[in-house]
Structure formats: C-alpha cells, structure tokens
Scaffold this motif. Structure first.
Motif, PDB file in Angstrom:
ATOM      1  N   GLN A  91       0.828  -1.261   0.009  1.00 20.21           N
ATOM      2  CA  GLN A  91      -0.118   0.197  -0.111  1.00 20.21           C
ATOM      3  C   GLN A  91       0.967   1.409   0.111  1.00 20.21           C
ATOM      4  OE1 GLN A  91      -2.571  -0.888   3.516  1.00 20.21           O
ATOM      5  NE2 GLN A  91      -4.072  -1.118   2.201  1.00 20.21           N
ATOM      6  N   GLU A 121       0.789  -0.314  -8.198  1.00 26.19           N
ATOM      7  CA  GLU A 121      -0.515  -0.552  -8.877  1.00 26.19           C
ATOM      8  C   GLU A 121      -1.325   0.379  -8.016  1.00 26.19           C
ATOM      9  OE1 GLU A 121      -2.140  -1.604 -11.434  1.00 26.19           O
ATOM     10  OE2 GLU A 121      -0.185  -2.631 -12.059  1.00 26.19           O
ATOM     11  N   ALA A 122      -1.140   0.578  -7.021  1.00 26.68           N
ATOM     12  CA  ALA A 122      -1.964   1.377  -6.013  1.00 26.68           C
ATOM     13  C   ALA A 122      -1.539   3.082  -6.583  1.00 26.68           C
ATOM     14  CB  ALA A 122      -1.756   1.324  -4.455  1.00 26.68           C
ATOM     15  N   SER A 124      -0.449   3.925  -9.153  1.00 22.26           N
ATOM     16  CA  SER A 124      -0.814   4.366 -10.561  1.00 22.26           C
ATOM     17  C   SER A 124      -2.407   5.023 -10.663  1.00 22.26           C
ATOM     18  CB  SER A 124      -0.853   3.080 -11.397  1.00 22.26           C
ATOM     19  OG  SER A 124      -1.842   2.281 -11.049  1.00 22.26           O
ATOM     20  N   ARG A 125      -3.204   4.641  -9.656  1.00 23.97           N
ATOM     21  CA  ARG A 125      -4.595   5.118  -9.567  1.00 23.97           C
ATOM     22  C   ARG A 125      -4.630   6.406  -8.759  1.00 23.97           C
ATOM     23  NH1 ARG A 125      -4.967  -0.355  -8.011  1.00 23.97           N
ATOM     24  NH2 ARG A 125      -5.514   0.301  -5.777  1.00 23.97           N
ATOM     25  N   ILE A 126      -3.502   7.041  -8.203  1.00 22.44           N
ATOM     26  CA  ILE A 126      -3.341   8.116  -7.595  1.00 22.44           C
ATOM     27  C   ILE A 126      -3.956   9.538  -8.571  1.00 22.44           C
ATOM     28  CG2 ILE A 126      -2.291   9.838  -6.250  1.00 22.44           C
ATOM     29  CD1 ILE A 126      -0.715   7.465  -5.019  1.00 22.44           C
ATOM     30  N   ASP A 127      -4.745  10.095  -8.066  1.00 22.58           N
ATOM     31  CA  ASP A 127      -5.114  11.350  -8.763  1.00 22.58           C
ATOM     32  C   ASP A 127      -4.003  12.233  -9.082  1.00 22.58           C
ATOM     33  OD1 ASP A 127      -7.076  13.254  -9.994  1.00 22.58           O
ATOM     34  OD2 ASP A 127      -7.139  14.303  -8.279  1.00 22.58           O
ATOM     35  N   LYS A 173      -6.485  12.833  -4.092  1.00 22.85           N
ATOM     36  CA  LYS A 173      -7.258  11.530  -3.930  1.00 22.85           C
ATOM     37  C   LYS A 173      -6.388  10.343  -4.359  1.00 22.85           C
ATOM     38  CE  LYS A 173     -11.741  13.511  -4.976  1.00 22.85           C
ATOM     39  NZ  LYS A 173     -11.394  14.951  -5.429  1.00 22.85           N
ATOM     40  N   ALA A 174      -6.719   9.478  -3.522  1.00 25.66           N
ATOM     41  CA  ALA A 174      -5.903   7.991  -3.960  1.00 25.66           C
ATOM     42  C   ALA A 174      -6.546   7.260  -4.992  1.00 25.66           C
ATOM     43  CB  ALA A 174      -6.158   7.238  -2.609  1.00 25.66           C
ATOM     44  N   GLU A 175      -7.504   7.716  -5.510  1.00 24.51           N
ATOM     45  CA  GLU A 175      -8.213   6.930  -6.629  1.00 24.51           C
ATOM     46  C   GLU A 175      -8.429   7.964  -7.509  1.00 24.51           C
ATOM     47  OE1 GLU A 175      -8.711   3.598  -6.672  1.00 24.51           O
ATOM     48  OE2 GLU A 175      -8.117   3.345  -4.707  1.00 24.51           O
ATOM     49  N   GLY A 176      -8.775   7.410  -9.034  1.00 20.41           N
ATOM     50  CA  GLY A 176      -9.175   8.461 -10.023  1.00 20.41           C
ATOM     51  C   GLY A 176      -8.368   8.408 -11.132  1.00 20.41           C
ATOM     52  N   SER A 204      -5.173   6.727 -13.729  1.00 24.12           N
ATOM     53  CA  SER A 204      -4.604   5.630 -14.288  1.00 24.12           C
ATOM     54  C   SER A 204      -3.405   5.711 -15.239  1.00 24.12           C
ATOM     55  CB  SER A 204      -5.968   5.223 -15.397  1.00 24.12           C
ATOM     56  OG  SER A 204      -6.030   6.135 -16.336  1.00 24.12           O
TER      57      SER A 204
END
Lengths: 249, 309
Positions: free
Chosen positions: B13, B46-47, B49-52, B156-159, B161
C-alpha cells in the motif's frame, strides 16, 4: 580509532527568537549563543567511546564565525582532544558545510564521524547525510544507541512508529537523536584544561571549497498566531461545544 | 517541468504522506512521476498508478531497496532524478534520511520540510522550531525538497490511471545492512494521519494513568500522543511524542491533557483545526492557543468527557 565530531554555534535553546521588523531574518543581536544540543550529544557519545577504550582521539570541528571557537572550547572541555575551526563570515548552508567537512575528512581520515541530526536554527537535518554521500561512506541517522565493534557500527535508529537497527561499515557517519545519551556538564578544571588544548583555524578558501549559498532567503516572517479561544465552565459545556459549535465529534 | 515524487509505502500500500507530497507537486505544476522503490512492491506500484494527478509510475523492484536503506535508495534517486526539475519526498523519517544524501550526490542544496509553494523555485518552510517562517528561493537546476505532510491537503488516492514502468538503476552500495525493526503495534490510527489526537503531558503523573487518555481516544477513534515532558518522564514511549523533536500533527481536533504548552510542543500541534486544553493550572501557556480551555483536574474531567462523547 579516530572520531571526528562536527559542532555548531546556534541560538541557545532557551531563547525564543523574534523576527526582525523588516522581515529580513530573525533578530540575533545580543542573544545568547550556545552549542547546538544535538552536537552536545554527539560530543558526549564520542567521549564515552574514548572512555570505553574504543576511540583514541576526538577532533571537534566547526564551520562558522570566529566566535564559534567558544563552542569548540566547550567541546574540548567536554573531552575532545583538539579542535579545528573553519572560519567564515558566510552563513554556510548544509551542502557547503558538508563539502568543508569532506575536505577535513580527507585530511584527518577519521573512522567515525558523529554529528547532531539537525541544528535548532535552520532545522535542516541534512549535513550528516550529505557528508556521508560526499565521502562515499555509510550513514546511521537519528541514533538512539551506538555500538562499535569489529569494523562495524550497530545503530539503533529512531524512525516513525518505532526503532530500526542497522549495521553499517566503518568509516561511517552517525547522527544523534535526543535519547542517545545525556551529556555531562563540563567541570571547571576541564574548562581550564580546554584552554590549553590545540585549536587550529583555517578557512573554506584554504581548503578550496566554495561555500556561497545556493538558496536565497527572501523573507522571514513570524508564524500566524492562534488566538486564544474561550474557557468553558465544565465538562458538559466542553462536550456540547465540540458537538454543536466546532462540530468535530 | 517534470517532478519525481518518491513514494512512501509498505510494498503493498501507498502511505498517506505520499498523497500530501503529490499535492505539493501539483502546487508546483508539471508532469508528476511517482517512484516506487522496494522489493516485491508491484501492488504498491499499482496503487500509485490510481492516484489522482499521477502521469507515470516508475517501479524499482530490487532486494537492495527492501528496507529503504539510505545508501541504496539515494543512489537510485540520484540516478533517476537527473532527468527531473524537482525531486520531492515526504518529510518522514525515511524521506529525511535518504533525500539529503541524494541531493548531495546531485550537488543540490536541498530544501527541507516545505510548508508552502510560492512558485516553482520558491518555497516556505518553518525555521527555529516553527518560531519563524522563511521564504526561500533555490538556484539549483534540480530542486530536492521534502514536504511537511500536514501543510498540504492530500490528493485523492483513486481516479488516476497512470502507466507503470519498470526502471533499472541504483544498487546495493554494500556498506549497510538491515538488522531489525521494532514497531509499536496499535489498533489506533497513526498519529500523523489521525482525525483526532488526544495527548497527555507531565500532568498525567504515571504511565498507568495514560489509560484514561487511551479510553477517551478509543471512544473518539483517536490517536494517542504525548508531550516531550511525558516521554522524558517515562510515561509514554518516544514514538508518541508530539512536538518539534517528535511528530508534527494537524488533526481536526487536538485534545491536550495535562500539557503545559512548551514552545517545542506547540510547534508540533498548533496547526490543528480545533484545540482543547484540559489543565488544572489556569496560567498554563497551552490555554493561549486553545479554542476551548477547561481548568479542571484531569483525573475527574477526562473520564467524565469519555462518558459524554
């Protein structure tokens, strides 16, 4: 084994510094100066290594103004054998200090170099790591325990969330954290003796080091002040305020 | 301009401080690449790569980086970092350890613990234990910075790619070895990431008495902190210390119990949104920074508060 300890002259840790009205810097006029507390711990650790018979000689060095001789004398009174001041009127930044110290390391060839983890003026926390990089040696930062044996140093390091132990090969740089030891006070006879110990003075120029700052300070301001809030009468009022007014619980 | 952000992670993580550091990178502006160095750290990459806001993730998967030894990590960062205008790392104990070493290898005068971005070469940072804020300008081609997490709201941790790319470089320099680690185990949130922090000072009187702080913290879902005085007195372990020489925190709610409010403690918590002080000494300096002050005996007030929240 030879130990080099770097020390810095800084504002006494009991003094609350104020910013100059023109916001050019903090006001250090007529302010008490002292040995940086983390450097005091560095000297103490070196002296303990000497008392254990591990260290043979302790050299205390400083990069700073003429007055920094006072802090080297303090280090000598605490047990260092001789001192070197690299005198300069410039406010030398960590990379410049590391380069000067690297030149001294080339001259003195110490086995172990101990520094404070940071000085309490600039709070940079860089010099030890930079010196280790320039000298191409290992580093054990934020030490809370140091054991030297068989050409290695085992360092217990204070890290976020706990402690980490590393084994590093000599020659090495160690930087001290607060709990490594409790420095002794210099006794009066030792203060007198320290006056007779050798203290060499050189300059960055003589060592061939450019110490001009790379980072310019444009402005120094006081931090934004928090206003005092209110006093509450009892726990019930406190809980109510946190729920209904601040809305944080 | 392109910015290299060094990710703090546990191989699976990404740690929160990375998100604050990316926020600082965004404030500087430019392409943001994240470097994930570790061993078997594919999941962390991978995680990342998803960070905004992240354009690319570089992965250096090598046993030499397993324990983040500064000698090895700095050699990697100095090598990869040559192609960037800025290198940013969180001002965690790990970032503070390797970043100056990498900066020296790049002949760059690093800037530590920035608390603000003025422009691409000008930053704010606290000096003198937070008693002054300096605005400083770098003239180095590659700017190496560590970022004080509490000064930047996390991205944001997501969003996102981002593409993930393996990189070679760096090596085991061979002068240091990881021996072991003793990390405090706790079900409570991490001190620097917690929404609420409850801290005890010398007024607690003993380590046993910290239980009443812990009870309040558990009721609030809070982390537990301590002042340096409490740590020095042996009431609390040193990794709980909040202050200039300990952790810097800025939670939404900070509850200071039996803490007088020495400068060194205030430097570590004065950016908290709401500060509550409970102390029986009404002259204690902590009340000068507290939004809500309660002059009371903590041994009755804290258990009572625990019941009411």
């Amino acid at each position: 084994m030879k130990v080099l300890v770097a020390v810095k002259r800084v504002v006494d840790y009991n003094v609350k510094v104020r910013v100059k009205p023109d916001h050019s810097d903090v006001d250090l006029n007529n302010i008490k100066m002292a040995l940086n507390p983390f450097c005091e711990i560095a000297i103490e650790e070196a002296v303990r290594l000497k008392e254990k018979g591990i260290a043979k000689e302790i050299v205390a060095v400083s990069v700073g103004p003429k007055e920094a001789q006072e802090q080297i004398r303090t280090a000598l009174a605490l047990g260092a054998d001789r001192g070197i001041l690299v005198e300069t009127a410039e406010k030398v930044q960590p990379l410049g200090i590391a380069k000067v110290l690297k030149a001294l390391v080339d001259q003195e060839k110490p086995d172990l170099i101990i520094l404070g983890k940071q000085s309490i003026d600039g709070d940079n926390n860089q010099t030890g790591q930079m010196l280790a990089a320039l000298a191409g040696v290992s580093q054990g930062t934020y030490a809370s325990k140091v054991d030297v044996a068989g050409g290695k140093v085992t360092v217990v390091r204070e890290i976020d969330g706990g402690l980490q132990t590393v084994e590093i090969t000599l020659p090495a740089v160690v930087t001290t954290d607060l709990r490594l030891n409790e420095p002794r006070y210099a006794s009066l006879p030792n203060i007198m003796k320290a006056k007779k110990k050798p203290l060499d003075v050189t300059t960055p120029d003589a060592l061939g080091i450019d110490v001009k700052p790379r980072v310019a300070t444009l402005k120094v301001e006081p931090p934004s002040e928090r206003k005092a809030g209110i006093k509450v009468a009892d726990v019930a009022e406190l809980a109510a305020k946190l729920k209904n007014e601040a809305k944080v619980i | 301009m392109s910015i290299l952000v060094y990710a703090e992670h546990d191989n699976t993580q990404i740690k929160g401080a990375t998100l604050n550091t990316i926020a600082a990178a965004k404030a500087i502006g430019g392409d943001i690449h994240v470097l994930v160095a570790g061993q078997n750290c594919g999941a962390a990459a991978e995680a990342a790569s998803r960070i905004d806001g992240v354009a690319k993730v570089l992965v250096a998967d090598n046993a030499a980086f397993a324990h983040q030894l500064a000698e090895n990590v700095a050699s990697l960062v100095a090598e990869i970092g040559k192609g960037y205008s800025h290198i940013l790392a969180p001002a965690t104990s790990n970032g503070k350890n390797f970043a100056p070493r990498a900066a020296a290898l790049l002949d760059s005068q690093m800037i530590s613990e920035i608390s603000g971005v003025v422009s691409a070469d000008t930053f704010k940072r606290p000096i003198y234990a937070g008693n002054a804020i300096a605005t400083v300008q770098s003239s180095d081609a590659i700017k190496v910075l560590t970022v004080r997490g509490t000064a930047f709201d996390p991205v944001k941790a997501e969003g996102g790619s981002a593409a993930v790319e393996a990189v070679a470089g760096g090596k085991d320099v061979g002068v240091s070895k990881f021996v072991g680690e003793e990390l405090a185990k706790s079900d409570r949130p991490e001190l620097t990431a917690a929404r609420i922090v409850v801290s005890g000072g010398r007024g607690m009187g003993s380590s046993d008495n910290f239980k009443i702080i812990e009870a309040l913290a558990d009721k609030l879902g809070a982390a537990v902190g301590a002042s340096r005085a409490a740590v020095d007195a042996g009431y609390a372990p040193n990794d709980m210390q909040v202050g200039q020489t300990g952790k810097i925190v800025a939670p939404e709610l900070y509850v200071a119990v039996g803490i007088s409010g020495a400068i060194q403690h205030l430097a570590g918590m004065k950016d908290s949104k709401v500060i509550v002080a409970i102390n029986k000494d009404e002259e204690a300096p902590i009340f000068q920074v507290a939004d809500y002050g309660l002059v009371a005996d903590l041994f009755t007030a804290v258990p009572e508060l625990t019941k009411l929240v």
